[in-house]
Motif scaffolding. Sequence first.
Motif, PDB file in Angstrom:
ATOM      1  N   ARG A 129     -11.247  -7.707   1.203  1.00 16.07           N
ATOM      2  CA  ARG A 129     -12.526  -6.575   1.277  1.00 16.07           C
ATOM      3  C   ARG A 129     -11.827  -4.942   0.823  1.00 16.07           C
ATOM      4  O   ARG A 129     -12.119  -4.423   0.102  1.00 16.07           O
ATOM      5  N   GLU A 130     -10.336  -4.309   1.137  1.00 13.78           N
ATOM      6  CA  GLU A 130      -9.671  -3.650   1.230  1.00 13.78           C
ATOM      7  C   GLU A 130      -8.906  -3.464  -0.426  1.00 13.78           C
ATOM      8  O   GLU A 130      -9.338  -2.342  -0.767  1.00 13.78           O
ATOM      9  N   GLN A 151      -6.950   5.201  -5.863  1.00 19.39           N
ATOM     10  CA  GLN A 151      -7.784   5.653  -4.914  1.00 19.39           C
ATOM     11  C   GLN A 151      -6.491   6.124  -3.834  1.00 19.39           C
ATOM     12  O   GLN A 151      -6.665   7.509  -3.532  1.00 19.39           O
ATOM     13  N   SER A 162       0.808  -1.384  -0.170  1.00 20.71           N
ATOM     14  CA  SER A 162       0.095  -0.356   0.179  1.00 20.71           C
ATOM     15  C   SER A 162       0.899   1.405  -0.347  1.00 20.71           C
ATOM     16  O   SER A 162       0.521   2.011  -0.786  1.00 20.71           O
ATOM     17  N   GLN A 209     -12.448  -2.875  -2.399  1.00 18.45           N
ATOM     18  CA  GLN A 209     -12.914  -1.012  -2.470  1.00 18.45           C
ATOM     19  C   GLN A 209     -11.634  -0.752  -3.139  1.00 18.45           C
ATOM     20  O   GLN A 209     -12.425   0.266  -3.951  1.00 18.45           O
ATOM     21  N   PRO A 211      -6.434  -8.805   3.210  1.00 18.99           N
ATOM     22  CA  PRO A 211      -7.107  -8.194   3.238  1.00 18.99           C
ATOM     23  C   PRO A 211      -7.935  -7.870   2.211  1.00 18.99           C
ATOM     24  O   PRO A 211      -7.479  -7.104   1.085  1.00 18.99           O
TER      25      PRO A 211
END
Length: 476
Positions: free
Chosen positions: A172-173, A140, A108, A176, A170
Motif C-alpha cells: 500500500r505504501e 514523494q 525509503s 501510494q 508495504p
Amino acid sequence: MSRLIIVSNRVAPISEGGPAAGGLAVGVYDALKETGGMWFGWSGDVLTSGQPQIALEERGPVTFATIGLLRRDYDQYYRGFSNATLWPAFHYRADLVQYDRHEYEGYSRVNAWLAQQLVPLLREDDVIWVHDYHLIPFAQALRAAGVKNRIGFFLHIPFPASQVLLAVPPHRELVQALCAFDLLGFQTRPDLRAFCDYIVNEAGGTTAMQPDGLTRIEAFGQTLCAGDYPIGVYPDEIAELARAGERGKPVRTLKATLHGRKVIMSVDRLDYSKGLVERFRAFERLLDHAPAQRNKVSFVQIAPPTRADLHAYQDIRLRLEAESGRINGRYAELDWTPIWYIHRQYERAVLAALFRASNVGYVTPLRDGMNLVAKEYVSAQNPEDPGVLVLSRFAGAAQELSGALIVNPLDIDGMADALSAALSMPLAERLARYQDMMAQLRENNVSVWRDRFMRDLGQVSVRQGVSLPPLERAQG
C-alpha cells in the motif's frame, strides 16, 4: 526552455559502440542525447566510509551527475528491498520474495537521501523523468522537499497483478508513493490494467479513461494520469551495426566453427526471470524429438553476469552450467557441440552482427517488461534472408511483434515445436514476418516512446493548471 532530468538507479557508463547495456540504459541515453539535460543516479561505487559526493561530467549535451552509496545503503536499498523483494514480486515469483522491514526502511531512506542530493541541481522549469522500481518513493520525497516540477515515472519491468503484489508487505505504501507522480508509464496495457485494478480494489480509488487515451486516477488524495508506453529501439541504427560487423572476427569465427550449421541465438542477463533452464530443456527436447536436427544446429546462449552477489543469481548460474554440461554430454559429437553457453558480455556491435548471422532468435523469458533483445534481433536481420524470432508470450514485446512465433515458456514441447518450425520456415514466410515486425519497430522507435511520454507529461501538468515551456532540444 525546460531541461529533461533523467533519474535512474544506475547511471550506466555508456559509450558509443561500448558494452551492451540493459533496456533502461540504452533507451534512456538515446532519448536524452536528442534533448540534452541531466542524468542523475548511483555511480555504481560502494563506499565503506566517508560521505558520498556528487560528481558532474559533461558529455556533449548531457550532464552526468553520479554519486556513490555507502555499504549499508547498498545492502538495504539495492541488494535488499529492490532486488530481493521487488524484483521477484514484480516478475511473478512470489516464492522468491524475501522481505526484511529494515531493508524497506533503508530503501525509503536512500530514496529520500537521493532526492535531497538532486534538489540543489534542479531549475524551476526542469522536467523530471524517474525510471524503474528502485525509485518508486522518489517523487514523494521530492514533493516533501518542496519540488513542484513536473515529475513522471516509467516502470521498465512488469507491474504484477494485485494478488501477487500483496505478497510485498508495504504494498500500500508503494502504490501510494507512485501516486505522487504526475504521470505513470507502463510498458504494456496489461501492466496498466494491473495497476488500475489495485487502485480500485485495494486502494479504494477510481480510474477513468480520458479522450486523449490516458487513464485518470484518483487515490490517496492525489490525482494523476497513467498510460502504456512500449519502449522501442532504433531499428535502422541496429541494422547498420549488424551490417558493419558481418565481416568481423566474431562472426567469421562463429561461421568457421559451425561449418555451415544453423544457429539458434539467445542473449540474456543471467536472471531467473529469463526462463533459461526451460529454454535449454526445450532445445534438448528438439534434439530428442527431431533426430535429423542433430549435428545440424547449435544453440548459442550468451548470458552476461548480473547481481553476482545475490544467492538466487549464483544458483541460476550453477543450474545453467549443469544443464549445458548434461545436454552436451548426452548429444555432443567429436565435431559438434550442441550448446555454447557463454558467461560474458559483448559489445553492442558484436551482438548485432551475431544476431544477423543466426537463423533463430530465441527469446523466452518467464516474465519481462518489454525485452529489447527481441526487437534488436529483428532489427539486425538481413532483409533478404531474415531469421525467425521465437518469443515468449510473457515478454512485453509480444504485444507488438506479431510476426514472431509466440510460445509459452513453460511449455517445453511447445517451444521445441516452435524451434523446429523456425528452422524449417520457407523464405517467403520469413520475409513476410520480418517485414511486418520491422514496420512496427520503425513506427514505434525509442524517439516515439520518449516523445509520447513527454507530451503526455506536459499535458497532465497543463490540466493541473501548470504552464511550462517545452523541452529544449540539444544543439549540434
